[in-house]
Scaffold this motif. Structure first.
Motif, PDB file in Angstrom:
ATOM      1  N   GLU A 157      37.600  57.141  42.239  1.00  0.00           N
ATOM      2  CA  GLU A 157      36.896  56.091  41.502  1.00  0.00           C
ATOM      3  C   GLU A 157      37.215  54.696  42.038  1.00  0.00           C
ATOM      4  N   LEU A 158      38.451  54.505  42.484  1.00  0.00           N
ATOM      5  CA  LEU A 158      38.884  53.174  42.913  1.00  0.00           C
ATOM      6  C   LEU A 158      38.839  52.995  44.431  1.00  0.00           C
ATOM      7  N   GLY A 159      38.274  53.982  45.117  1.00  0.00           N
ATOM      8  CA  GLY A 159      38.119  53.846  46.553  1.00  0.00           C
ATOM      9  C   GLY A 159      39.415  53.950  47.326  1.00  0.00           C
ATOM     10  N   ILE A 160      40.416  54.626  46.790  1.00  0.00           N
ATOM     11  CA  ILE A 160      41.700  54.807  47.475  1.00  0.00           C
ATOM     12  C   ILE A 160      41.631  56.091  48.302  1.00  0.00           C
ATOM     13  N   ALA A 161      42.082  56.045  49.524  1.00  0.00           N
ATOM     14  CA  ALA A 161      42.044  57.204  50.407  1.00  0.00           C
ATOM     15  C   ALA A 161      42.783  58.379  49.768  1.00  0.00           C
ATOM     16  N   PRO A 162      42.217  59.593  49.841  1.00  0.00           N
ATOM     17  CA  PRO A 162      42.856  60.754  49.209  1.00  0.00           C
ATOM     18  C   PRO A 162      44.287  60.982  49.682  1.00  0.00           C
ATOM     19  N   GLY A 163      44.578  60.687  50.955  1.00  0.00           N
ATOM     20  CA  GLY A 163      45.913  60.960  51.482  1.00  0.00           C
ATOM     21  C   GLY A 163      46.914  59.844  51.262  1.00  0.00           C
ATOM     22  N   ALA A 164      46.479  58.747  50.640  1.00  0.00           N
ATOM     23  CA  ALA A 164      47.393  57.613  50.427  1.00  0.00           C
ATOM     24  C   ALA A 164      48.551  58.032  49.528  1.00  0.00           C
ATOM     25  N   PRO A 206      51.328  51.395  40.368  1.00  0.00           N
ATOM     26  CA  PRO A 206      51.023  50.033  40.821  1.00  0.00           C
ATOM     27  C   PRO A 206      49.985  50.044  41.944  1.00  0.00           C
ATOM     28  N   LEU A 207      49.125  49.003  41.925  1.00  0.00           N
ATOM     29  CA  LEU A 207      48.050  48.923  42.911  1.00  0.00           C
ATOM     30  C   LEU A 207      48.164  47.729  43.840  1.00  0.00           C
ATOM     31  N   ASP A 208      49.167  46.872  43.610  1.00  0.00           N
ATOM     32  CA  ASP A 208      49.355  45.738  44.519  1.00  0.00           C
ATOM     33  C   ASP A 208      49.552  46.248  45.940  1.00  0.00           C
ATOM     34  N   GLY A 209      48.780  45.703  46.859  1.00  0.00           N
ATOM     35  CA  GLY A 209      48.889  46.106  48.247  1.00  0.00           C
ATOM     36  C   GLY A 209      48.177  47.389  48.582  1.00  0.00           C
ATOM     37  N   VAL A 210      47.651  48.070  47.543  1.00  0.00           N
ATOM     38  CA  VAL A 210      46.934  49.330  47.775  1.00  0.00           C
ATOM     39  C   VAL A 210      45.437  49.066  47.933  1.00  0.00           C
ATOM     40  N   ILE A 211      44.862  48.259  47.048  1.00  0.00           N
ATOM     41  CA  ILE A 211      43.442  47.892  47.130  1.00  0.00           C
ATOM     42  C   ILE A 211      43.300  46.426  46.778  1.00  0.00           C
ATOM     43  N   ASP A 212      42.120  45.852  47.073  1.00  0.00           N
ATOM     44  CA  ASP A 212      41.770  44.486  46.674  1.00  0.00           C
ATOM     45  C   ASP A 212      41.264  44.571  45.244  1.00  0.00           C
ATOM     46  N   ILE A 213      42.108  44.204  44.303  1.00  0.00           N
ATOM     47  CA  ILE A 213      41.795  44.386  42.879  1.00  0.00           C
ATOM     48  C   ILE A 213      40.518  43.659  42.491  1.00  0.00           C
ATOM     49  N   ALA A 214      40.404  42.373  42.883  1.00  0.00           N
ATOM     50  CA  ALA A 214      39.236  41.581  42.487  1.00  0.00           C
ATOM     51  C   ALA A 214      37.952  42.175  43.037  1.00  0.00           C
ATOM     52  N   ALA A 215      37.987  42.550  44.319  1.00  0.00           N
ATOM     53  CA  ALA A 215      36.783  43.112  44.934  1.00  0.00           C
ATOM     54  C   ALA A 215      36.418  44.442  44.287  1.00  0.00           C
ATOM     55  N   GLU A 216      37.429  45.264  43.957  1.00  0.00           N
ATOM     56  CA  GLU A 216      37.159  46.558  43.354  1.00  0.00           C
ATOM     57  C   GLU A 216      36.593  46.394  41.957  1.00  0.00           C
ATOM     58  N   LYS A 217      37.127  45.405  41.203  1.00  0.00           N
ATOM     59  CA  LYS A 217      36.588  45.148  39.869  1.00  0.00           C
ATOM     60  C   LYS A 217      35.127  44.732  39.949  1.00  0.00           C
ATOM     61  N   ALA A 218      34.823  43.846  40.898  1.00  0.00           N
ATOM     62  CA  ALA A 218      33.455  43.361  41.050  1.00  0.00           C
ATOM     63  C   ALA A 218      32.511  44.518  41.393  1.00  0.00           C
ATOM     64  N   LEU A 227      32.916  47.749  40.742  1.00  0.00           N
ATOM     65  CA  LEU A 227      32.760  48.646  39.602  1.00  0.00           C
ATOM     66  C   LEU A 227      31.891  48.037  38.514  1.00  0.00           C
ATOM     67  N   GLU A 228      32.071  46.744  38.257  1.00  0.00           N
ATOM     68  CA  GLU A 228      31.276  46.078  37.213  1.00  0.00           C
ATOM     69  C   GLU A 228      29.796  46.056  37.572  1.00  0.00           C
ATOM     70  N   LYS A 229      29.503  45.807  38.854  1.00  0.00           N
ATOM     71  CA  LYS A 229      28.113  45.790  39.292  1.00  0.00           C
ATOM     72  C   LYS A 229      27.489  47.172  39.143  1.00  0.00           C
ATOM     73  N   ALA A 230      28.227  48.196  39.573  1.00  0.00           N
ATOM     74  CA  ALA A 230      27.707  49.568  39.476  1.00  0.00           C
ATOM     75  C   ALA A 230      27.542  49.989  38.024  1.00  0.00           C
ATOM     76  N   ARG A 253      32.025  56.810  33.258  1.00  0.00           N
ATOM     77  CA  ARG A 253      33.008  57.009  34.328  1.00  0.00           C
ATOM     78  C   ARG A 253      33.452  55.675  34.931  1.00  0.00           C
ATOM     79  N   LEU A 254      32.485  54.801  35.169  1.00  0.00           N
ATOM     80  CA  LEU A 254      32.818  53.496  35.753  1.00  0.00           C
ATOM     81  C   LEU A 254      33.614  52.648  34.771  1.00  0.00           C
ATOM     82  N   GLY A 255      33.321  52.794  33.481  1.00  0.00           N
ATOM     83  CA  GLY A 255      34.104  52.073  32.472  1.00  0.00           C
ATOM     84  C   GLY A 255      35.546  52.531  32.474  1.00  0.00           C
ATOM     85  N   ALA A 256      35.740  53.852  32.628  1.00  0.00           N
ATOM     86  CA  ALA A 256      37.099  54.387  32.694  1.00  0.00           C
ATOM     87  C   ALA A 256      37.834  53.864  33.923  1.00  0.00           C
ATOM     88  N   ALA A 257      37.099  53.753  35.053  1.00  0.00           N
ATOM     89  CA  ALA A 257      37.713  53.229  36.275  1.00  0.00           C
ATOM     90  C   ALA A 257      38.141  51.772  36.092  1.00  0.00           C
TER      91      ALA A 257
END
Length: 936
Positions: A802-809, A865-877, A879-882, A927-931
């Motif tokens: 849902e958050l676009g994180i690589a499965p193997g991360a 924790p997600l710091d350094g894992v994804i761009d939080i602001a970009a991911e929020k934007a 998900l909100e658009k979708a 689903r997107l709301g849960a993300a």
């Protein structure tokens, strides 16, 4: 003993231990024909089990002319699932198989063959033509039985039946004669559905109603006293040549004076004077409220005529067997009409009425018109002498059997329909004007006497006794069978004996309706009328009948009538009625629409197992099955997934079990999977007991795909070589795979039998092995532990997606103040968590400040924790658009569905699609709301 040398050949490759290795890919075409031939050749469809509890079903016998259609595929798949299940449970499982002689259909096939070679039936005697039919049956009559084999139907082919077999013919003749002696079969003059092309009466089932563009003619009939006219309307104006009355409703004030003075009408063209009568059939709200009555050519008018006191023998008939105009008994039809085709007569009647100013108006209308499904011409209600069964008397015990529960109808909702039809049942016309079929055992004397007997010798004896008792002793009886002459029947082909002491008897040329013979299927196939037939005592009554709802009256109800009457017991204890297989858009399949699906094509493409599983999984009580080729393909993938799981087990030295009971297990994952087997067996047994085919298929599908393939195999990877758990895991995995093959076998017999033969040394084939008996119970602690682990891994993988994180991360999780049970689970499964969840660690402390996603498992909520894992602001934007787009589509569809006009005017398939799309967008928004919520 089975012929082990004839088993399908093993693949050349072997495992390190020397066993035959499975091919890398699952190829259904390679294994299906081999295994079916092996099962049949070795008698495995009905193994010797003389002391076992019997279980019996009979197939609805398909027409010998037929080929496998999608409805057959559904009907026979469900039966095969049941019979394979009961065979695995150790029953003496008998599936009676056979074909119906299909009187009209078969005769038409052979006549077409003759026509193709510039020949015709009338060039042969009856016996000569019937021999042609038998020749065709020997050469081409086995098409559908071969196709049933391709579907995997495990029928007892060693006892294959045919409704024209000598033993079956004996049963049919006996039933006719016995019913006649009891006054339940009689000869009567009534209206029938007459096919002018085939020149025979046909059943209601052989009549198809088509919507045809036609006309409604409004006519004026002159009152005989010259005081005016009475107006009638009709869709068949030619029948006015045989009108015998005009009916009005007794409560219709407009016609009270006409009824009071017993007014009459003088029919145009014929000049026949007919009465105006009162009858409730006339509807004051419809047209003029007056209805022309032609009792010899309309089913409703026939009943009106009887109520008016007109005997059937006095009803006027204006058509011959080819639907050409013939003279009525009163001789009033003008000569110019005689010999005219009915439709040409219609045109001439309209022309004459118009010339006389008696045609008031013509309306264009769509008319529901009956056609013969074989002859393809408009059916004519025709007054003729036929043989009838007193169905009302026979229906009484059948009604009581369902009311008392002696027969259980599943689903129960069909009981009301069953009761309604039997409570209002009409006499059953059982004679057909054909050559192919069971000849009616009746002989006519010139004085009108009819003698019914099983043989000519018995008919001779009955006739002699009759005439002797009547005071006319006779020397002998002479038999003439005009029905066997090329020129047909009637006392005009050769003269009967002129000796007054010799009575000449002519054999009835007609044959019996094929539904009459097939009504005896549950007991005549078992050896009746031989009361000592061993199969009859053991396998009657049958346990179950699986049937389409469309033959509930034509076959099922009649079997109930005849079975109870002659056997004094119901023919089967349960009747399961399934729906139709429809096109993907819900429409009924038809050749004219071009939406017919060929099951053999699906078998060629995806394999019989995939088609069978689709049919079973989609069969929900009381609903039609919508064809969906993508689902069939999905079940082909399901078989492939099982194949690959078996290859994994085989490659790791996990082979078939030698015990039906579950092996000992210490690890949580092995104890858990044994418990899942226990629960699946219980679910399957309950579903099969309730005849919930969809629930049974879903139970085994969910277990195989989710629990075994997706989770168990993942969880045990690395354990096969473990010094402490390796042997246990190999034993458990092999045992579980065995249980899967047995449980899945009724639904997917080919792939399971092939895997069974290649994954261990077996004493017997899977088809005759034993149903699972784990002799174990669900381990609650193991279930909690493994389900916690599955929830953690599954929820974490979903969150990453849902958050676009690589499965193997690899991530780190925090869990403050875990419960004692959760701590223990985490400690025992550290290796699995590391390997499957890709978590470096689960720290038992609060998560550091900052954005984190929340992942639940059992009573725990882990923070990652997600710091350094994804761009939080970009991911929020993102998900909100979708989510906004999904909500917009959801709400627009909801508005459309809430509009009554849309639901009323749109096509049903459009409404269904809108509902499905609304549900999909609503789920996506959720689903997107849960993300978004995971991001804090």
């Amino acid at each position: 003993m089975t012929d082990t040398a004839s088993q399908p050949a093993a693949t050349p490759a072997t495992t390190p231990s020397g066993e035959p290795a499975l091919d890398k890919t699952f190829d259904p075409a390679r294994i299906e024909a081999q295994w079916y031939s092996h099962w049949e050749r070795n008698g495995l469809f009905r193994p010797e089990r003389p002391d076992a509890t019997p279980f019996t079903i009979v197939n609805p016998p398909p027409n010998v002319t037929g080929s496998l259609h999608i409805g057959h595929a559904l009907d026979n798949t469900l039966q095969d699932v049941v019979i394979r299940y009961e065979r695995l449970r150790g029953k003496d499982a008998l599936w009676v198989v056979g074909t119906d002689h299909a009187g009209i259909a078969t005769q038409m096939v052979v006549e077409r063959q003759l026509e193709a070679s510039q020949d015709k039936r009338s060039n042969y005697t009856r016996e000569g033509f019937i021999e042609k039919v038998w020749d065709w049956k020997r050469e081409s009559g086995g098409t559908i039985t071969g196709q049933l084999r391709r579907l995997g139907c495990s029928m007892d082919w060693s006892r294959e039946q045919f409704t024209m077999d000598p033993h079956f013919t004996t049963a049919v003749v006996k039933v006719f004669v016995e019913l006649h002696k009891q006054g339940l079969i009689y000869r009567d003059k009534r209206l029938v559905n007459w096919d002018p092309k085939l020149k025979t009466a046909i059943s209601d089932l052989e009549v198809e109603t088509r919507e045809v563009q036609g006309h409604f003619w409004h006519l004026r009939y002159p009152l005989s006293d010259g005081s005016g006219f009475i107006r009638v309307a009709t869709t068949r104006p030619e029948t006015m040549l045989a009108d015998m009355a005009v009916a009005v409703n007794p409560a219709d004030e407009r016609y009270k004076s006409l009824l009071d003075r017993k007014a009459t009408v003088t029919l145009p063209i014929t000049g026949r004077e007919i009465p105006i009568i009162a009858d409730e059939h006339a509807d004051p709200e419809l047209g003029s409220g007056a209805v022309k009555i032609t009792p010899g050519h309309d089913f409703n008018d026939f009943e009106v005529g009887k109520r008016a006191g007109i005997e059937a023998r006095d009803m006027l008939n204006m058509l011959d067997a080819e639907a050409k105009v013939c003279q009525t008994a009163d001789g009033l039809i003008p000569h110019e009409f005689l010999g005219l085709d009915r439709f040409k007569a219609r045109a001439r009647v309209i022309e004459l009425l118009d010339e006389d100013g008696l045609l008031e108006k013509v309306e264009d209308r769509v008319i529901a018109t009956p056609y013969g499904d074989r002859g393809g011409v408009v059916i004519e209600p025709w007054l003729t002498d036929q043989w009838y069964v007193d169905a009302k008397t026979l229906a009484g015990p059948a009604l009581e059997a369902v009311r008392s529960g002696a027969i259980e109808i599943v689903p129960k909702s069909w009981e009301k329909t069953f009761f309604n039809w039997l409570e209002n049942i009409q006499p059953w016309c059982v004679s057909r004007q054909l050559w192919w079929g069971h000849r009616i055992p009746a002989w006519f004397a010139g004085d009108g006497q009819i003698f019914v007997a099983e043989t000519e010798e018995e008919a001779r004896e009955v006739a002699i006794n009759h005439y002797t008792a009547a005071g006319r002793p006779i020397k002998d009886v002479e038999f003439i069978d005009y029905g066997n002459l090329k020129t047909g029947s009637c006392f005009n082909n050769e003269l009967p004996s002129l000796d007054p002491d010799i009575v000449t008897l002519e054999r009835d040329p007609d044959v019996l309706d094929t539904w009459f013979s097939s009504a005896l299927w549950p007991f005549a196939t078992l050896g009746w009328p031989d009361e000592n037939a061993p199969l009859l005592a053991k396998h009657y009554p049958n346990d179950l009948l699986v049937s389409g709802f469309d033959i509930l009256f034509f076959w099922d109800a009649r079997m109930a009538m005849q079975g109870i009457h002659f056997m004094k017991e119901v023919p089967w204890k349960r009747l399961y009625l399934h729906g139709l297989v429809r096109a993907a858009d819900g429409q009924k399949m038809s050749k004219s629409k071009g939406n017919v699906v060929d099951p053999l094509g699906l078998i060629d493409q995806y394999g019989a197992d995939a088609l069978r599983f689709f049919m079973t999984a989609m069969e929900s009580q009381g609903r039609d099955v919508k064809m969906d080729e993508k689902r069939v393909e999905g079940y082909r993938n399901f078989a492939t997934k099982l194949w690959n799981a078996a290859r994994f087990c085989q490659a790791n030295g996990s082979v078939g079990s030698t015990s039906i009971a579950a092996p000992a297990a210490t690890s949580a994952v092995n104890r858990w999977i044994i418990g899942e087997v226990v629960e699946t067996v219980v679910a399957l047994d309950k579903a099969m007991a309730d005849l919930r085919f969809d629930a049974a298929a879903n139970a085994i599908y969910h277990f195989v795909w989710n629990q075994f393939c997706d989770w168990y195999i993942e969880l045990i990877k690395g354990q096969f070589d473990d010094p402490d758990l390796g042997a246990e895991t190999k034993a458990v995995a092999g045992w579980v795979l065995d249980q899967i093959l047995v449980m899945l076998h009724p639904f997917m017999p080919f792939v399971t039998e092939e895997l069974w033969s290649k994954t261990g040394t077996r004493e017997r084939e899977l088809i005759v092995s034993a149903w699972p008996d784990p002799q174990a119970s669900v381990d609650p602690a193991a279930k909690v532990e493994v389900e916690w682990l599955i929830a953690l891994v599954g929820n974490l993988r979903a969150a990453k997606s849902e958050l676009g994180i690589a499965p193997g991360a690899r991530l780190t999780a925090f869990l403050a103040q875990p419960s004692e049970a959760t701590s223990a689970i985490i400690a025992r499964n550290a290796r699995a968590i590391d390997r499957l969840a890709r978590l470096d660690a689960i720290r038992f402390e609060p998560a550091p400040a900052g954005p984190a996603m929340q992942v639940g498992a059992g009573d725990a909520m882990l923070a990652i924790p997600l710091d350094g894992v994804i761009d939080i602001a970009a991911e929020k934007a993102r998900l909100e658009k979708a989510q906004a787009a999904a909500i917009k589509e959801r709400d627009a569809l909801a508005k459309r569905l809430d509009n009554p006009a849309f639901a009323q005017k749109a096509k049903p398939e459009a409404v269904d699609k809108a509902r499905a799309d609304h549900a999909a967008h609503a789920a996506e928004a959720e689903r997107l709301g849960a993300a978004l919520a995971r991001l804090g």
